[in-house]
Design an enzyme around this catalytic site. Structure first.
Site, PDB file in Angstrom:
ATOM      1  N   GLU A  58       0.834  -1.202   0.000  1.00  0.00           N
ATOM      2  CA  GLU A  58       0.000   0.000   0.000  1.00  0.00           C
ATOM      3  C   GLU A  58       0.879   1.266   0.000  1.00  0.00           C
ATOM      4  OE1 GLU A  58      -3.142  -0.206   2.956  1.00  0.00           O
ATOM      5  OE2 GLU A  58      -3.990  -1.984   2.002  1.00  0.00           O
ATOM      6  N   GLU A  70      -4.865  -8.859  -0.082  1.00  0.00           N
ATOM      7  CA  GLU A  70      -5.570  -8.517   1.166  1.00  0.00           C
ATOM      8  C   GLU A  70      -7.042  -8.383   0.824  1.00  0.00           C
ATOM      9  OE1 GLU A  70      -4.191  -5.426   3.810  1.00  0.00           O
ATOM     10  OE2 GLU A  70      -2.096  -5.889   3.335  1.00  0.00           O
TER      11      GLU A  70
HETATM   12  O1  AHR Z   1      -4.798  -6.043   7.239  1.00  0.00           O
HETATM   13  C1  AHR Z   1      -4.694  -4.872   7.984  1.00  0.00           C
HETATM   14  C2  AHR Z   1      -4.077  -3.727   7.189  1.00  0.00           C
HETATM   15  O2  AHR Z   1      -4.916  -3.369   6.141  1.00  0.00           O
HETATM   16  C3  AHR Z   1      -2.760  -4.000   6.513  1.00  0.00           C
HETATM   17  O3  AHR Z   1      -1.674  -3.860   7.350  1.00  0.00           O
HETATM   18  C4  AHR Z   1      -2.730  -2.956   5.431  1.00  0.00           C
HETATM   19  O4  AHR Z   1      -1.974  -3.362   4.315  1.00  0.00           O
HETATM   20  C5  AHR Z   1      -4.180  -2.739   5.100  1.00  0.00           C
HETATM   21  O5  AHR Z   1      -4.500  -1.412   5.057  1.00  0.00           O
END
Ligand code: AHR
Length: 535
Positions: free
Chosen positions: A205, A339
């Site tokens: 990110e 994610e």
């Molecule tokens: O999964 C929790 C967080 O969500 C992670 O660290 C990040 O990459 C995302 O914003």
């Protein structure tokens, strides 16, 4: 004592109430099962459903690592070299293809040297509650864990606050087979053989917690990391090459489509000196930010709303795949949804920075819907990592000291094991519509695939929480004899497994034999079913 008139009118009210109930019961339509015809054309196989769609994510966040995986070798909790035996056994059973580690936002502040050798640097974890990070779980412990569960390493390097040299050294430390200083240091720390790093995340990110970069700035930096961060493991050549995953979008707005455009346009013109094999995408089912939906103790409104929202994954994949197709029509670069999952309000009383939530039947259905979306895009989506594996967000496993419970999502992953590295098979059906309040969504979802041993597997999700589904299975040109497998449901949409009642949401067997040339499966409302079909 109440006056006689009051007593009489109370009796009258009770009598009328009973009459009303009887009339309602007689008048209420019996919810007939919704009939669904499912046609499968096994003669038209599609893309490979990559087993890496079933990847996991373990971040140094809350009790994701400490307590969830790592208890230390002197713990009274049964462990092997500090890693919980109960968790390892549970994860082995779902055949985890890869684990993404050490983050998340944590990765862009992680310095690998803090987590090797006899003396570990104690730091803070500013992203997640500002708690102490003891670094007792570092590279060797992660690799040991991966080895114990029979999985592969997806390591995210620190592209935000680290340097290319730091990341390059880490890879040399992990993968070098020749007697370099770093290789000797790894051997001295207990592992002479080079580790395998199957996947390499080039930042996380980077448009946000990873450094708030513009796509152009990220691209410049990513190229440097892509070139200099090398894998030296002699076993990782040709087919086994480490896959480098660049940071990709986090949504569907222009900011994200611009990001995908920038990275993919550059990829089209890339030279020998840098390359990527995948573009990451993050997409949580949140609806409101900060996350406000309850993970347990909710009703049909929240069930319908969350499931409606989760289906947006399909459009998001289509949007970014279309951009990728422009610059990479041969689909060399995978879209890796590394994610995803339901993100709800923290459980009352928990540290809000630990992202602790329960996991209900709704999450099981959410997981099945998303996996099916990934499988339908299997030609481009070749990796996905649910967030997160243990004790954080949509977890597989919850632990509390010596206690462990498997979540409804865990059971979905277990039921889907036959789909790992299967071949997608087209399936057609009229999904119908499940409506609740303002929300309308497909009543059923389904996918089919042939497993590596040639068996035909079918998954059917009945989203409707009230109406059963009667599914007629037809496989073109073949007389189907029977189907058997497992189905997962529970009394309520928010049914959960707890340490006290761990078996509220567990799969049970389901089967059907063909009669009169027809194979009919009776599916309960709000259920996930996976069967293999005998011909
Ligand atoms: O999964 C929790 C967080 O969500 C992670 O660290 C990040 O990459 C995302 O914003």
């Amino acid at each position: 004592m109440a006056p006689a008139t009051a007593h009489r009118s109370e009796s009258m009210r009770a009598f009328l109430a009973i009459v009303t109930l009887v009339v309602m019961a007689v008048a209420a339509p019996t919810m007939a099962a919704q009939k669904v015809e499912l046609s499968i054309d096994a003669s038209k196989p599609g893309a490979k459903v990559d087993r890496n769609l079933f990847g996991q994510f373990a971040e140094h966040l809350g009790h994701g690592i400490y307590d969830g995986i790592w208890v230390g070798s002197d713990s009274t909790i049964p462990n092997t070299r500090g890693i919980r035996n109960d968790v390892v056994a549970a994860l082995k059973a779902i055949q985890v293809p890869n684990v993404r580690w050490p983050g998340g936002c944590f990765a862009d502040e992680y310095h690998w040297r803090d987590g090797i050798g006899p003396q570990r640097a104690v730091r803070l974890n500013p992203n997640w509650g500002g708690v102490i990070e003891p670094n007792t779980f570092g590279t060797h412990e992660f690799m040991d864990f991966i080895d114990q569960i029979g999985s592969a390493a997806y390591v995210s390097v620190n592209l935000g606050s680290g340097s290319p040299k730091e990341a390059a050294d880490w890879l040399e430390y992990m993968t070098a087979a020749q007697a370099t200083t770093l290789e000797k240091e790894r051997a001295a720390n207990g592992h002479p053989a080079p580790y395998k790093v199957a996947w390499l995340g080039l930042g996380n990110e980077s448009w946000d917690c990873g450094g708030n970069m513009t796509p152009e700035y990220y691209l410049d930096r990513m190229k440097i990391f892509s070139h200099f961060v090398r894998n030296y493991n002699p076993a990782q050549t040709e087919q086994n090459q480490m896959l480098k995953i660049a940071v990709g979008p986090g949504g569907g707005e222009q900011r994200w489509t611009d990001w995908t455009e920038t990275v993919m346009k550059a990829y089209q013109q890339h030279t020998w000196s840098w390359d990527i094999s995948g573009l990451s995408m993050h997409s949580y089912t949140v609806v409101k930010w900060p996350p406000a939906f309850k993970s347990v103790g909710f009703g049909e409104d929240e069930y319908a709303q969350i499931l409606k929202a989760t289906l947006e994954m399909d459009d998001l994949i289509k949007k970014h795949s279309a951009i990728m197709d422009k610059y990479d029509p041969q689909k060399k670069v995978a879209l890796v949804v590394d994610e995803w999952g339901g993100w709800y309000a923290p459980l009352p009383g928990s540290n809000p920075g630990f992202l602790v939530q329960q996991n209900s039947l709704r999450d099981a259905i959410l997981a099945a819907l998303n996996i099916n979306i990934f499988a339908r895009h299997a030609d481009r989506v070749r990796g996905a990592n649910i967030a997160q594996m243990i004790n954080v967000l949509q977890a597989m496993i919850l632990t509390d000291h010596e206690k462990m419970v498997l979540t409804p999502t865990y059971y979905v992953y277990k039921m889907y094991v036959p789909f790992q590295d299967s071949t997608f098979v087209p399936v057609t059906f009229d999904a119908g519509s499940y409506k609740h309040g303002d929300f309308a969504l497909p009543r059923v979802d389904a996918m089919a695939a042939k497993s590596k041993d040639g068996k035909l597997w079918v998954e059917i999700t009945n989203v409707d929480p009230k109406q059963a589904a009667e599914v007629e299975l037809n496989v073109s040109g073949i007389n189907v004899k029977s189907a058997s497998g497992e189905t997962l449901t529970a009394p309520k949409v928010d049914s959960v497994n707890t340490f006290e009642a761990p078996n509220s949401v567990v799969p049970k067997p389901i089967s059907a034999k063909a009669q009169g040339g027809k194979l009919i499966l009776q599916l309960e409302p709000k259920s996930v079913t996976v069967v293999s079909v005998e011909q």
